[in-house]
Scaffold this active site. Structure first.
Site, PDB file in Angstrom:
ATOM      1  N   LEU B  34       0.834  -1.213   0.000  1.00 36.73           N
ATOM      2  CA  LEU B  34       0.000   0.000   0.000  1.00 36.73           C
ATOM      3  C   LEU B  34       0.861   1.251   0.000  1.00 36.73           C
ATOM      4  O   LEU B  34       0.463   2.300  -0.475  1.00 36.73           O
ATOM      5  CB  LEU B  34      -0.915   0.012   1.219  1.00 36.73           C
ATOM      6  CG  LEU B  34      -2.079  -0.982   1.218  1.00 36.73           C
ATOM      7  CD1 LEU B  34      -2.778  -0.991   2.561  1.00 36.73           C
ATOM      8  CD2 LEU B  34      -3.069  -0.663   0.102  1.00 36.73           C
ATOM      9  N   GLY B  37       7.370   4.071   3.726  1.00 33.12           N
ATOM     10  CA  GLY B  37       7.893   5.357   4.173  1.00 33.12           C
ATOM     11  C   GLY B  37       9.236   5.193   4.832  1.00 33.12           C
ATOM     12  O   GLY B  37       9.914   4.186   4.623  1.00 33.12           O
ATOM     13  N   ASP B 147       2.860  14.196  11.147  1.00 37.48           N
ATOM     14  CA  ASP B 147       3.108  14.048   9.718  1.00 37.48           C
ATOM     15  C   ASP B 147       1.820  14.143   8.911  1.00 37.48           C
ATOM     16  O   ASP B 147       1.481  13.230   8.163  1.00 37.48           O
ATOM     17  CB  ASP B 147       3.806  12.710   9.466  1.00 37.48           C
ATOM     18  CG  ASP B 147       4.591  12.707   8.165  1.00 37.48           C
ATOM     19  OD1 ASP B 147       4.668  13.762   7.504  1.00 37.48           O
ATOM     20  OD2 ASP B 147       5.130  11.642   7.807  1.00 37.48           O
TER      21      ASP B 147
END
Lengths: 246, 317
Positions: B34, B37, B147
């Protein structure tokens, strides 16, 4: 739990050392004294894969109980601070592991705890990472090939100080370039809490040929030692992380 | 001795691979990646016939603290603040390294970009109103999201809501922001520090809005704060939205609920003044052009009418 001060050397380079003692050997000696060595290797924009010159990056960092990463210039800012934080967590995890062993018996470390119990332990590590004091000695390779990367390095270091100063714990930074004119390293910025004022430092540097990474690291070790010594003369220092970190 | 002495690489799972946990022995079959990071990769998996999301990393510390955050989100009754946590375990690779992972509810939706493109910018009001309510709750619990960015937001259906999907940056207030992305980071734009406080998230929220108008972002210049103002002024035609973005960039609003109230007010006002919260200037232009059409007609009719009178007068003579 008091942790005293975490000590790190941050080495920023784009190539292979070619003069003097082997840097991995010096890094081992630094780690033995509780000083972590982190290394960031910078790739040329045209390099698509890791060149041989950067092979030693991981070797130096692992010998120095630190973290290494190889990146393109654009990612430098983010990398500098992740590497610093990761290395802090690693060291603190080491400290906490040691305590755990004392409490739970010899074989226990955080990794061996069931996931449900890790959370609380990691909370302690988090807390320590937020509150401990940190000293980072930055060693910047200024050999000829680094010239065009220095503005980025400078920006990344200012950014690092912004990130670290958002913590509760205190920070001190100093910056050295290597090679120096006659000595292995040359002082650019003496110990300071804020790096925001370094904007003109790198423009004055004359960049030169050889890359004596080993001798530079050794000199960094000496600088750390000198500083501790000086402080001990002034006041009784807290027992610092160096005893606990190993 | 440090346990990380031998370097552990980030792990990648193959499509179809079955991941079994070391402790709870539950199995997960990988469907696809998906996203990945700085601190790990998230996979879509199937477990017991249910779609779930699995995040794995080589860094135990980040997985543990994310799990802590997710757990604290579950502890409130009623509405959950983030994806619900399903399992926490380790995957042991062939070379003996243990990779910690956690499994959470799979949030299905489309990216904010895609949604706005399909349905129009007026949706921003309702989406942001919902998101600021979640933010307010998160801030009340003592956290800051950290974030906040396009990639961490999804628009779900039934109900249509803007939801966050990755809590990796969530930080206790007063501490240093754990994870951030330059474009959304106020320190990067020299508009503040990286200390976790509600206003940090609100700045990022403004950048999310700005990003909708500049899908591929823009470069920093020597006076970053001024650049942001300029970008907002050029692109955002809707008065209320533009003002909001400017307020948030300047740190003039300090709570998410303040933003929420502002949005609700602005929407209400746009209704009162006759238009849906569309783009302010466009509707103003439309009014102008309507007026522009009205005038010639009146002029023409006056001329027509007066010339008629003239002929009547001539005829009477």
């Amino acid at each position: 739990m008091r942790t005293g001060t975490l000590k790190q050397v941050l080495l920023i380079t784009d190539g292979c050392s070619n003069q003097g003692e082997h840097p991995a050997h010096v890094a081992t000696m630094l780690a033995e004294q509780g000083i972590t060595v982190n290394v960031i290797g910078i790739l040329e924009d045209t390099q698509s894969e890791q060149p041989e010159g950067l092979m030693e990056v991981e070797e130096i960092a692992s010998s120095g109980q630190g973290v290494s990463q190889i990146v393109y210039q654009q990612a430098l800012s983010q990398t500098v601070q992740t590497v610093t934080k990761q290395a802090m967590t690693q060291t603190l995890q080491g400290v906490v592991n040691k305590e755990l062993k004392q409490i739970l018996g010899n074989s226990q470390s955080i990794e061996e705890l069931p996931p449900d119990q890790r959370g609380e332990v990691m909370e302690v590590v988090d807390e320590l990472g937020e509150t401990c004091d940190l000293e980072v000695l930055v060693l910047v390779d200024t050999s000829a090939s680094m010239t065009n990367k220095l503005p980025t390095v400078q920006e990344a270091l200012i950014d690092l100080s912004i990130s670290m100063n958002a913590r509760i714990g205190r920070n001190r930074f100093s910056i050295y370039q290597f090679p120096g004119k006659r000595k292995p390293i040359h002082l650019l910025v003496d110990w300071t809490e804020q790096l925001s004022s370094i904007s003109s430092v790198f423009s004055k540097i004359a960049t030169g040929g050889v890359t004596p990474t080993g001798p530079a690291l050794k000199e960094a070790m000496y600088q750390f030692g000198k500083k501790t010594l000086k402080r001990r003369l002034w006041r009784n220092d807290d027992p610092s992380i160096e005893e606990a970190g190993n | 001795m440090m346990t990380q002495a031998s370097k552990k690489l980030e792990i990648k799972f193959r499509r179809g691979q079955i991941i079994q946990g070391k402790w709870h022995k539950k199995s997960y079959q990988i469907i696809r990646e998906l996203g990945s990071g700085a601190v790990g990769t998230v996979y879509l998996c199937v477990s017991d016939g249910r779609k779930v999301a699995l995040k794995v990393s080589s860094q135990m510390s980040s997985i543990s603290s994310e799990v802590n955050v997710l757990k604290s989100f579950q502890s409130v009754q009623g509405k959950r603040l983030g994806p619900s946590l399903i399992d926490v375990d380790d995957f042991v690779s062939k070379d003996g390294h243990a990779y910690p992972f956690y499994v959470m509810e799979y949030v299905e939706g489309v990216s904010l970009h895609e949604f706005i493109q399909r349905n129009g910018k007026e949706w921003l009001f309702s989406l942001l109103v919902g998101l600021t309510r979640d933010l307010e709750e998160l801030h009340q619990k003592g956290y800051v999201f950290g974030d906040l960015k396009m990639e961490n937001l999804l628009v779900t259906r039934n109900p249509i809501r803007l939801r966050w999907v990755d809590v990796g940056g969530t930080t206790l207030q007063g501490r240093a922001i754990k994870e951030y992305t330059e474009f959304y980071d106020r320190a990067y734009w020299e508009c503040g520090d990286r200390k976790a406080e509600p206003r940090y998230d609100l700045f990022a929220l403004a950048m999310v809005v700005l990003r909708i108008f500049y899908p591929s972002g823009f470069e920093k210049t020597s006076s970053p704060a001024r650049l942001l103002h300029q970008k907002a002024n050029t692109a955002i035609k809707n008065d209320a939205l533009r003002k909001l973005v400017l307020y948030l960039i300047q740190g003039k609003m300090s709570t998410a609920s303040e933003v929420r109230t502002y949005l609700l007010d602005a929407y209400q006002k746009s209704h009162d003044s006759g238009g849906v919260a569309h783009t302010g200037q466009v509707s103003r232009q439309r009014q102008n052009s309507q007026q522009g059409e009205i005038y010639p007609i009146t002029e023409a009719s006056i001329i027509f009418f007066s010339s008629g009178l003239f002929f009547v007068w001539l005829f009477l003579l």
